[in-house]
Design a protein around this motif. Sequence first.
Motif, mmCIF file in Angstrom:
data_model
loop_
_atom_site.group_PDB
_atom_site.id
_atom_site.type_symbol
_atom_site.label_atom_id
_atom_site.label_comp_id
_atom_site.label_asym_id
_atom_site.label_seq_id
_atom_site.Cartn_x
_atom_site.Cartn_y
_atom_site.Cartn_z
ATOM 1 N N VAL A 120 0.916 -1.204 -0.310
ATOM 2 C CA VAL A 120 -0.147 -0.070 0.226
ATOM 3 C C VAL A 120 0.689 1.913 0.392
ATOM 4 C CG1 VAL A 120 -1.713 1.646 1.639
ATOM 5 C CG2 VAL A 120 -2.224 -1.085 1.010
ATOM 6 N N ILE A 121 1.957 0.919 0.989
ATOM 7 C CA ILE A 121 2.831 2.067 1.391
ATOM 8 C C ILE A 121 3.650 2.557 -0.873
ATOM 9 C CG2 ILE A 121 5.074 3.412 2.225
ATOM 10 C CD1 ILE A 121 3.825 1.779 4.808
ATOM 11 N N PHE A 122 4.381 2.051 -1.022
ATOM 12 C CA PHE A 122 4.984 1.164 -2.563
ATOM 13 C C PHE A 122 3.666 2.186 -3.537
ATOM 14 C CE2 PHE A 122 8.164 -2.659 -0.558
ATOM 15 C CZ PHE A 122 8.117 -1.464 0.628
ATOM 16 N N ASP A 123 2.877 1.641 -3.825
ATOM 17 C CA ASP A 123 1.758 2.175 -4.717
ATOM 18 C C ASP A 123 1.426 3.708 -4.430
ATOM 19 O OD1 ASP A 123 2.206 -0.543 -5.973
ATOM 20 O OD2 ASP A 123 0.061 -0.884 -4.984
ATOM 21 N N GLY A 124 1.345 3.772 -2.829
ATOM 22 C CA GLY A 124 0.909 5.313 -3.107
ATOM 23 C C GLY A 124 1.963 6.351 -3.332
ATOM 24 N N LEU A 125 3.218 6.020 -2.628
ATOM 25 C CA LEU A 125 4.182 6.554 -2.960
ATOM 26 C C LEU A 125 5.443 6.604 -4.482
ATOM 27 C CD1 LEU A 125 6.620 6.088 -0.034
ATOM 28 C CD2 LEU A 125 5.028 8.326 -0.479
ATOM 29 N N GLY A 126 4.617 5.127 -5.036
ATOM 30 C CA GLY A 126 5.123 4.857 -5.987
ATOM 31 C C GLY A 126 6.722 4.861 -6.612
ATOM 32 N N THR A 127 7.442 4.233 -5.405
ATOM 33 C CA THR A 127 8.472 3.677 -4.928
ATOM 34 C C THR A 127 8.189 2.492 -3.835
ATOM 35 O OG1 THR A 127 11.437 4.072 -4.691
ATOM 36 C CG2 THR A 127 8.911 5.808 -3.205
ATOM 37 N N GLY A 128 10.207 2.360 -4.049
ATOM 38 C CA GLY A 128 9.919 1.202 -2.403
ATOM 39 C C GLY A 128 10.345 2.110 -1.129
ATOM 40 N N LEU A 129 10.812 1.168 -0.134
ATOM 41 C CA LEU A 129 11.896 2.650 0.654
ATOM 42 C C LEU A 129 12.624 0.926 0.370
ATOM 43 C CD1 LEU A 129 8.694 3.359 2.496
ATOM 44 C CD2 LEU A 129 10.042 4.759 1.099
ATOM 45 N N PRO A 130 13.534 1.811 1.282
ATOM 46 C CA PRO A 130 14.823 1.177 1.582
ATOM 47 C C PRO A 130 15.146 0.152 2.937
ATOM 48 C CG PRO A 130 16.095 3.415 2.107
ATOM 49 C CD PRO A 130 13.998 3.188 2.028
ATOM 50 N N ASP A 131 15.786 -1.654 2.772
ATOM 51 C CA ASP A 131 14.870 -2.302 3.874
ATOM 52 C C ASP A 131 15.383 -2.746 4.974
ATOM 53 O OD1 ASP A 131 14.695 -4.071 1.372
ATOM 54 O OD2 ASP A 131 16.767 -5.106 1.395
ATOM 55 N N ASP A 132 16.365 -1.389 5.493
ATOM 56 C CA ASP A 132 17.089 -1.105 6.762
ATOM 57 C C ASP A 132 15.520 -0.087 7.368
ATOM 58 O OD1 ASP A 132 17.770 1.247 5.195
ATOM 59 O OD2 ASP A 132 19.599 1.707 6.999
ATOM 60 N N TYR A 133 15.167 0.957 6.698
ATOM 61 C CA TYR A 133 14.230 0.982 7.095
ATOM 62 C C TYR A 133 12.728 0.171 7.874
ATOM 63 C CZ TYR A 133 10.244 4.359 7.683
ATOM 64 O OH TYR A 133 8.971 4.974 8.062
ATOM 65 N N ILE A 134 12.877 -0.407 6.026
ATOM 66 C CA ILE A 134 11.550 -1.520 6.305
ATOM 67 C C ILE A 134 11.339 -2.549 8.000
ATOM 68 C CG2 ILE A 134 10.506 -3.498 5.947
ATOM 69 C CD1 ILE A 134 10.830 -1.848 2.439
ATOM 70 N N ALA A 135 12.768 -2.670 7.540
ATOM 71 C CA ALA A 135 13.436 -4.128 9.420
ATOM 72 C C ALA A 135 13.223 -2.883 10.221
ATOM 73 C CB ALA A 135 14.172 -4.115 9.624
ATOM 74 N N LEU A 136 13.559 -1.618 9.980
ATOM 75 C CA LEU A 136 13.137 -0.533 11.808
ATOM 76 C C LEU A 136 12.123 0.004 12.107
ATOM 77 C CD1 LEU A 136 15.164 1.283 14.035
ATOM 78 C CD2 LEU A 136 14.939 2.751 11.829
ATOM 79 N N ALA A 137 10.729 -0.320 10.985
ATOM 80 C CA ALA A 137 10.003 0.330 11.468
ATOM 81 C C ALA A 137 8.632 -1.119 11.603
ATOM 82 C CB ALA A 137 9.173 0.708 10.072
ATOM 83 N N GLU A 138 9.120 -2.278 11.441
ATOM 84 C CA GLU A 138 8.836 -3.805 11.746
ATOM 85 C C GLU A 138 8.747 -3.806 12.807
ATOM 86 O OE1 GLU A 138 9.474 -6.722 9.046
ATOM 87 O OE2 GLU A 138 8.080 -5.432 7.312
ATOM 88 N N SER A 139 10.108 -3.246 13.980
ATOM 89 C CA SER A 139 10.681 -3.731 15.089
ATOM 90 C C SER A 139 10.032 -2.683 15.996
ATOM 91 C CB SER A 139 12.404 -4.184 15.018
ATOM 92 O OG SER A 139 13.278 -4.744 13.997
ATOM 93 N N TYR A 140 10.093 -1.772 16.003
ATOM 94 C CA TYR A 140 10.325 -0.369 16.636
ATOM 95 C C TYR A 140 8.877 0.991 16.315
ATOM 96 C CZ TYR A 140 14.778 -2.200 18.780
ATOM 97 O OH TYR A 140 15.622 -2.660 18.558
ATOM 98 N N PRO A 141 7.919 0.485 16.317
ATOM 99 C CA PRO A 141 7.677 1.848 16.052
ATOM 100 C C PRO A 141 7.825 2.880 16.441
ATOM 101 C CG PRO A 141 6.324 0.359 17.261
ATOM 102 C CD PRO A 141 7.552 -0.214 17.458
ATOM 103 N N ARG A 142 7.395 4.202 15.563
ATOM 104 C CA ARG A 142 7.617 5.676 15.563
ATOM 105 C C ARG A 142 9.021 5.737 16.549
ATOM 106 N NH1 ARG A 142 7.545 10.447 17.460
ATOM 107 N NH2 ARG A 142 7.068 12.137 16.716
#
Length: 174
Positions: free
Chosen positions: A28-50
């Motif tokens: 949903v985020i990739f489609d909405g932004l028109g891009t993927g995001l870095p893997d380290d950010y994805i891991a960070l967001a999944e492990s530590y909310p805000r």
Amino acid sequence: MSIASLEAALPGLMVQRLEVPQHINWQVIFDGLGTGLPDDYIALAESYPRLEIGQFLSVTSPAPGNEAGFVEVAREDLAGAEGMAQKGMLGGYPAFPESGGLLLWGSSIDGDEFYWRTAGQPNEWTVVVAGRNDDWYHYEGSLTGYLAWLCSGTAAPHGLPPNFPGPEPVVSVG
């Protein structure tokens, strides 16, 4: 860099890691932004909310079930960045989605802004810091690499308060 390097630089972080990574609908985020995001950010967001460091720097991340809201806020930020770029107030950088354009990933309580410079594939993106006093700094590495470098005490804060993050920064999530 990886999330492990950030956890090593911030000893109080690891104990706050979620036992089970939160499920975020990244498509949903990739489609909405028109891009993927870095893997380290994805891991960070999944492990530590805000994530917040030193009661000063916040890393923006999506909440499960509110991915569309995250995209909406990101689009508002992008519209603001585009306006700033047109006025020459974005440090000479274009705004995303232009190649090498800036895409916001964090901010400070003092008005500093933290961006990805979106040149190449998401895992190749680097960090640009826009200090509140129009101080611009480009870090040739990832988001977690930048935060680990900054929090390890080996980096000058480049336009951020000289005492940030301090010897033992408080880390909070949620």
